[in-house]
Write an enzyme that holds these catalytic residues in place. Structure first.
Site, mmCIF file in Angstrom:
data_model
loop_
_atom_site.group_PDB
_atom_site.id
_atom_site.type_symbol
_atom_site.label_atom_id
_atom_site.label_comp_id
_atom_site.label_asym_id
_atom_site.label_seq_id
_atom_site.Cartn_x
_atom_site.Cartn_y
_atom_site.Cartn_z
ATOM 1 N N GLU A 101 28.017 45.570 45.460
ATOM 2 C CA GLU A 101 28.730 45.077 44.267
ATOM 3 C C GLU A 101 27.847 45.270 43.028
ATOM 4 O O GLU A 101 26.629 45.086 43.109
ATOM 5 C CB GLU A 101 29.001 43.569 44.456
ATOM 6 C CG GLU A 101 29.559 42.845 43.250
ATOM 7 C CD GLU A 101 29.538 41.316 43.389
ATOM 8 O OE1 GLU A 101 28.600 40.757 43.999
ATOM 9 O OE2 GLU A 101 30.472 40.675 42.874
ATOM 10 N N ASN A 113 35.376 43.088 37.648
ATOM 11 C CA ASN A 113 34.333 43.379 38.633
ATOM 12 C C ASN A 113 34.983 44.316 39.656
ATOM 13 O O ASN A 113 35.820 43.885 40.452
ATOM 14 C CB ASN A 113 33.867 42.062 39.270
ATOM 15 C CG ASN A 113 32.698 42.248 40.221
ATOM 16 O OD1 ASN A 113 32.446 43.333 40.708
ATOM 17 N ND2 ASN A 113 32.009 41.144 40.508
ATOM 18 N N LYS A 140 37.923 42.785 41.775
ATOM 19 C CA LYS A 140 37.637 41.534 42.497
ATOM 20 C C LYS A 140 38.609 40.420 42.114
ATOM 21 O O LYS A 140 38.763 40.100 40.923
ATOM 22 C CB LYS A 140 36.199 41.113 42.191
ATOM 23 C CG LYS A 140 35.710 39.892 42.957
ATOM 24 C CD LYS A 140 34.220 39.692 42.651
ATOM 25 C CE LYS A 140 33.602 38.538 43.415
ATOM 26 N NZ LYS A 140 32.151 38.412 43.125
ATOM 27 N N GLU A 175 30.569 34.452 36.587
ATOM 28 C CA GLU A 175 31.609 35.486 36.796
ATOM 29 C C GLU A 175 32.922 35.109 36.130
ATOM 30 O O GLU A 175 33.646 35.963 35.633
ATOM 31 C CB GLU A 175 31.823 35.738 38.290
ATOM 32 C CG GLU A 175 30.695 36.533 38.908
ATOM 33 C CD GLU A 175 31.082 37.130 40.243
ATOM 34 O OE1 GLU A 175 32.038 37.905 40.312
ATOM 35 O OE2 GLU A 175 30.404 36.789 41.229
ATOM 36 N N CYS A 225 32.308 40.925 47.498
ATOM 37 C CA CYS A 225 31.456 39.732 47.618
ATOM 38 C C CYS A 225 32.200 38.474 48.020
ATOM 39 O O CYS A 225 32.553 38.292 49.174
ATOM 40 C CB CYS A 225 30.654 39.528 46.335
ATOM 41 S SG CYS A 225 29.307 38.349 46.613
ATOM 42 N N ASN A 270 26.424 40.404 45.992
ATOM 43 C CA ASN A 270 25.196 39.860 45.392
ATOM 44 C C ASN A 270 25.244 38.377 45.693
ATOM 45 O O ASN A 270 25.910 37.614 44.982
ATOM 46 C CB ASN A 270 25.198 40.019 43.866
ATOM 47 C CG ASN A 270 24.915 41.429 43.385
ATOM 48 O OD1 ASN A 270 23.794 41.763 43.039
ATOM 49 N ND2 ASN A 270 25.950 42.248 43.356
HETATM 50 N N1 CDV Z 1 28.752 37.642 43.735
HETATM 51 C C1 CDV Z 1 29.353 36.660 44.454
HETATM 52 O O1 CDV Z 1 30.571 36.618 44.548
HETATM 53 N N2 CDV Z 1 28.527 35.746 45.017
HETATM 54 C C2 CDV Z 1 29.024 34.599 45.728
HETATM 55 C C3 CDV Z 1 28.063 33.448 45.615
HETATM 56 C C4 CDV Z 1 28.067 32.873 44.265
HETATM 57 C C5 CDV Z 1 28.362 32.354 46.606
HETATM 58 C C6 CDV Z 1 29.261 34.891 47.197
HETATM 59 O O2 CDV Z 1 30.317 34.485 47.713
HETATM 60 O O3 CDV Z 1 28.397 35.456 47.870
#
Ligand code: CDV
Length: 308
Positions: free
Chosen positions: A46, A106, A123, A142, A168, A193
């Site tokens: 990501e 994103n 996203k 975000e 993510c 991330n």
């Molecule tokens: N980049 C993300 O979406 N990170 C989230 C963190 C904040 C929990 C994740 O679900 O990994």
């Protein structure tokens, strides 16, 4: 047998001061390694062109827009597309997208083996908050910098397989895999991330965070009889640690490849798309077994409604 040799290109940290050009050089080095390993497709993380900027609170729109790409490919990423095309390797990677209409997403894209973009995903599940939060150990903005994705969860036929993407936090939501599962998905690709520590619970250990990541992806794979490839951007970004734990999961929910460290690292597995067939035609034959008359709440309700 429909075998695709897939590389998960985990990336180590990207510091705020690192240029896109330097990052793309690292991505091309991973791509060369993938070529040597016989990969047909490589999945990158990501927002992999820059540091994970949503940890930084910004008010100036120009400062925010610095982190976004106005077109793809662009000057910085063209060498990556060229290298992928030359190697005959399809790629997927995430970046911050600024549309001509001024919308911020994103985003991740998928190419074919000729370097043509064949799929785009934005996203949907944006974690965190939109204003500076004094209660957190660090920020996760975000919701400030991105709009929720507006493309749903499409699935594309690419390299004789049905492929989808999520990003993510999406990986923690079973609906994501099921919506793609209902389109017959055989490979879900995602980058992440994920901070190594919980900004709202200091004593939550890395072990638990890795476990939850594995749990989400292995369950999504098994319950939809699909391959899942989850790839981290990891390591210490300007004092902020991100966890590794990139994995390739088979349609039975088993982890078949796992990254060992938190740096640039390629994991590889030869994935037979036909391995999805048994689960999809037996225990998870949706047409025969799903009972949609009982699932109404899934699409009509967000928060919990408790009986009095
Ligand atoms: N980049 C993300 O979406 N990170 C989230 C963190 C904040 C929990 C994740 O679900 O990994």
């Amino acid at each position: 047998m429909r075998e695709i040799v897939i590389g998960g290109a985990q990336m180590g940290p990207i510091q705020k001061a690192d240029s896109r050009e330097a990052v793309v050089e690292r991505m091309i080095a991973l791509l060369k390694q993938a070529k040597g390993a016989g990969c047909d497709l490589v999945v990158f993380p990501e927002l992999c062109l820059t540091t994970f900027f949503p940890r930084w609170y910004m008010e100036d729109p120009a400062e925010v827009d610095f982190w976004f790409e106005r077109e793809m490919p662009n000057g910085a990423t063209k060498p990556l597309f060229d290298a992928a095309k030359q190697a005959g390797i399809a790629i997927s990677f995430g970046y911050a997208e600024l549309t001509p209409e001024g919308q911020h997403f994103n985003t991740s894209i998928l190419t074919d083996r000729e370097g043509n973009i064949v799929g785009k995903y934005r996203k949907v599940h944006l974690p965190g908050h939109s204003e500076f939060d004094t209660e957190r150990a660090f920020q996760h903005l975000e919701k400030r910098y991105f709009l929720p994705g507006d493309l749903g969860f499409p699935v594309w036929r690419n390299m004789d397989a049905l492929m989808g993407m999520c990003i993510c936090n999406d990986r923690r939501w079973p609906e994501v895999y099921r919506v793609m599962g209902l389109q017959g998905v055989e490979l879900v690709m995602l980058g992440y991330n994920t901070p190594s520590v919980n900004s709202q619970m200091a004593d939550e250990g890395l072990e638990k965070r890795l476990y939850h990541s594995d749990l989400s992806m292995t369950a999504g794979a098994y319950q939809n009889s699909t391959w899942v490839v989850g790839v981290a951007k990891a390591g210490d970004e300007d004092g902020h640690p991100l966890m590794g734990g990139s994995i390739i999961v088979d349609p039975n929910g088993y982890v078949v490849a796992r990254a060992a460290g938190e740096g640039d690292e390629l994991i590889v597995h030869a994935c037979d798309m036909d391995a999805c067939n048994f689960g999809k035609s037996t225990i998870f034959d949706f047409a025969r077994h799903r009972r949609i008359e009982h699932y109404g709440r899934i699409c009509s309700q967000t928060g919990v409604e408790r009986s009095a």
